[in-house]
Design a protein around this motif. Structure first.
Motif, PDB file in Angstrom:
ATOM      1  N   PHE A   1     124.969  50.916  66.272  1.00 17.39           N
ATOM      2  CA  PHE A   1     123.746  51.707  66.132  1.00 17.39           C
ATOM      3  C   PHE A   1     122.677  51.236  67.119  1.00 17.39           C
ATOM      4  O   PHE A   1     121.890  52.053  67.636  1.00 17.39           O
ATOM      5  N   SER A   2     122.644  49.943  67.392  1.00 12.45           N
ATOM      6  CA  SER A   2     121.721  49.428  68.411  1.00 12.45           C
ATOM      7  C   SER A   2     122.057  50.003  69.775  1.00 12.45           C
ATOM      8  O   SER A   2     121.156  50.256  70.598  1.00 12.45           O
TER       9      SER A   2
ATOM     10  N   ILE B   1     129.184  58.579  66.502  1.00 16.11           N
ATOM     11  CA  ILE B   1     130.410  58.952  67.214  1.00 16.11           C
ATOM     12  C   ILE B   1     130.194  58.960  68.723  1.00 16.11           C
ATOM     13  O   ILE B   1     131.129  58.712  69.489  1.00 16.11           O
ATOM     14  N   SER B   2     128.954  59.202  69.163  1.00 19.82           N
ATOM     15  CA  SER B   2     128.680  59.239  70.596  1.00 19.82           C
ATOM     16  C   SER B   2     128.944  57.887  71.250  1.00 19.82           C
ATOM     17  O   SER B   2     129.364  57.814  72.403  1.00 19.82           O
ATOM     18  N   VAL B   3     128.702  56.804  70.501  1.00 23.69           N
ATOM     19  CA  VAL B   3     128.939  55.462  71.045  1.00 23.69           C
ATOM     20  C   VAL B   3     130.439  55.226  71.218  1.00 23.69           C
ATOM     21  O   VAL B   3     130.889  54.705  72.244  1.00 23.69           O
TER      22      VAL B   3
ATOM     23  N   ASN C   1     120.781  53.652  74.252  1.00 23.10           N
ATOM     24  CA  ASN C   1     121.135  54.847  75.023  1.00 23.10           C
ATOM     25  C   ASN C   1     120.046  55.921  74.977  1.00 23.10           C
ATOM     26  O   ASN C   1     120.193  56.982  75.590  1.00 23.10           O
ATOM     27  N   GLY C   2     118.963  55.628  74.238  1.00 26.18           N
ATOM     28  CA  GLY C   2     117.886  56.601  74.112  1.00 26.18           C
ATOM     29  C   GLY C   2     118.089  57.584  72.982  1.00 26.18           C
ATOM     30  O   GLY C   2     117.392  58.598  72.900  1.00 26.18           O
ATOM     31  N   ASP C   3     119.040  57.286  72.083  1.00 21.12           N
ATOM     32  CA  ASP C   3     119.394  58.217  71.016  1.00 21.12           C
ATOM     33  C   ASP C   3     118.976  57.725  69.633  1.00 21.12           C
ATOM     34  O   ASP C   3     119.552  58.117  68.623  1.00 21.12           O
ATOM     35  N   GLY C   4     117.955  56.872  69.581  1.00 28.07           N
ATOM     36  CA  GLY C   4     117.519  56.327  68.301  1.00 28.07           C
ATOM     37  C   GLY C   4     116.983  57.360  67.341  1.00 28.07           C
ATOM     38  O   GLY C   4     116.974  57.143  66.125  1.00 28.07           O
TER      39      GLY C   4
ATOM     40  N   HIS D   1     125.962  65.731  79.375  1.00 31.19           N
ATOM     41  CA  HIS D   1     125.476  64.379  79.630  1.00 31.19           C
ATOM     42  C   HIS D   1     126.265  63.404  78.778  1.00 31.19           C
ATOM     43  O   HIS D   1     127.034  63.772  77.910  1.00 31.19           O
ATOM     44  N   TRP D   2     126.031  62.129  79.037  1.00 32.72           N
ATOM     45  CA  TRP D   2     126.597  61.104  78.163  1.00 32.72           C
ATOM     46  C   TRP D   2     125.723  61.038  76.935  1.00 32.72           C
ATOM     47  O   TRP D   2     124.590  60.612  76.991  1.00 32.72           O
ATOM     48  N   CYS D   3     126.224  61.487  75.779  1.00 30.86           N
ATOM     49  CA  CYS D   3     125.374  61.499  74.598  1.00 30.86           C
ATOM     50  C   CYS D   3     125.981  60.677  73.468  1.00 30.86           C
ATOM     51  O   CYS D   3     127.116  60.285  73.525  1.00 30.86           O
TER      52      CYS D   3
END
Length: 322
Positions: free
Chosen positions: A281-282, A298-300, A287-290, A320-322
């Motif tokens: 989660f960190s 799942i994006s990680v 990644n800017g997705d907080g 994009h990479w999300c």
């Protein structure tokens, strides 16, 4: 135990105060308004209260003023520091709360802070209950939240008409126990989200239809509330938040980062899975997705597997990479 008031909680008489009108808080306050309760709101950004005002809520200028016009005040804010500021500090709830008043903190906060607030409330002849919730935006909207009640058992029981409008409350023990229960809940859901994320990524890489995969396993041992709430959202790249990923870092941190100076060694728990979930989660936050929902975990896993994704979030309109 003597209850805070000699009369029952009823919509026509009991005055409710509310602080925290984000995704969860707004839905919960709406439930109480729909049940007929008088609800007053304090919001640092008054414009965010317009929708609730249109449903009958009133707006006040400070937490202290809110306490003065309320019998019971709910808080649903972001971090323990926000709870402390709104409850204990200058112009906070305890400064304005009348004797016998009750503070119900539904924020995911720290057990030690819940105990501090309980003691401060009792010193003023008031009551405090820590009652964090689980169930996300859907549970808040539908009144199906799981509520973990900590504090005086009699006060939690007395509050049951309000809790019934929001979901189902379980009394879990003295002050702070509600927050400890929520941390344990987050540890469990973090592990569920990791497993679901990896299962979906593996199934797709193996050539399976991921929707068919979910349908096939949901009735078996792999089925879970996490799958019911988030499975389709993960598949559709719908990362709109019911709870922010950055808050999951906070919640898991309260479970795994317990080794502080003077900490009782008997309270230290080794939680390797929770520590890994916190790291993942960190990574979302990094990644800017907080501000994505927790299902965005799942994006990680997809990033780790080198997959370029098309995201369904409103924030981004390109691949994009999300």
């Amino acid at each position: 135990m003597e209850t805070p008031y000699p009369i029952s909680i009823v919509p026509t008489k009991t005055r409710i105060g509310w602080i925290g009108i984000g995704v969860m808080g707004a839905a919960m306050a709406t439930r109480l308004l729909a049940a007929g309760y008088s609800v007053a709101i304090y919001a640092r950004s008054p414009s965010k209260a317009l929708d609730l005002q249109s449903k009958g809520a009133s707006l006040v200028n400070s937490a202290s003023e809110l306490a003065q016009v309320s019998d019971i005040v709910f808080t649903m804010v972001g971090h323990p520091s926000d709870v402390r500021q709104n409850v204990l500090e200058k112009n906070g709830l305890l400064q304005g709360l009348n004797p016998g008043g009750v503070i119900v903190d539904t924020t995911s906060s720290h057990p030690d802070l819940a105990r501090e607030i309980f003691a401060a409330a009792r010193a003023k002849g008031c009551w405090a209950v820590d009652a964090p919730v689980s169930g996300g935006d859907i549970g808040a909207r539908d009144g199906k939240l799981a509520i973990f009640g900590g504090g005086d058992a009699g006060v939690v029981k007395w509050l049951s008409p309000l809790f019934e409008a929001l979901g189902k409350v379980t009394y879990v023990g003295e002050a702070g126990c509600g927050q400890s229960c929520k941390i344990a809940n987050q540890i469990a859901i973090g592990g569920n989200l990791m497993g679901l994320s990896e299962g979906l990524v593996f199934a797709e890489r193996a050539g399976l239809d991921v929707k068919q995969f979910v349908e096939a396993v949901r009735g078996g041992a792999a089925g879970s509330m996490a799958m019911e709430l988030f499975g389709e959202r993960m598949i559709e790249r719908d990362f709109r938040p019911g709870g922010f990923a950055e808050y999951m870092v906070k919640d898991l941190g309260m479970g795994v980062d317990v080794v502080e100076e003077g900490e009782d060694v008997e309270r230290i728990v080794v939680l390797p899975g929770a520590a890994l979930a916190k790291q993942l989660f960190s990574a979302m936050v990094a990644n800017g997705d907080g501000k994505f929902g927790t299902q965005g975990l799942i994006s990680v896993v997809q990033r780790l597997n080198g997959k370029l994704l098309g995201c369904g979030c409103a924030r981004v309109r390109r691949r994009h990479w999300c």
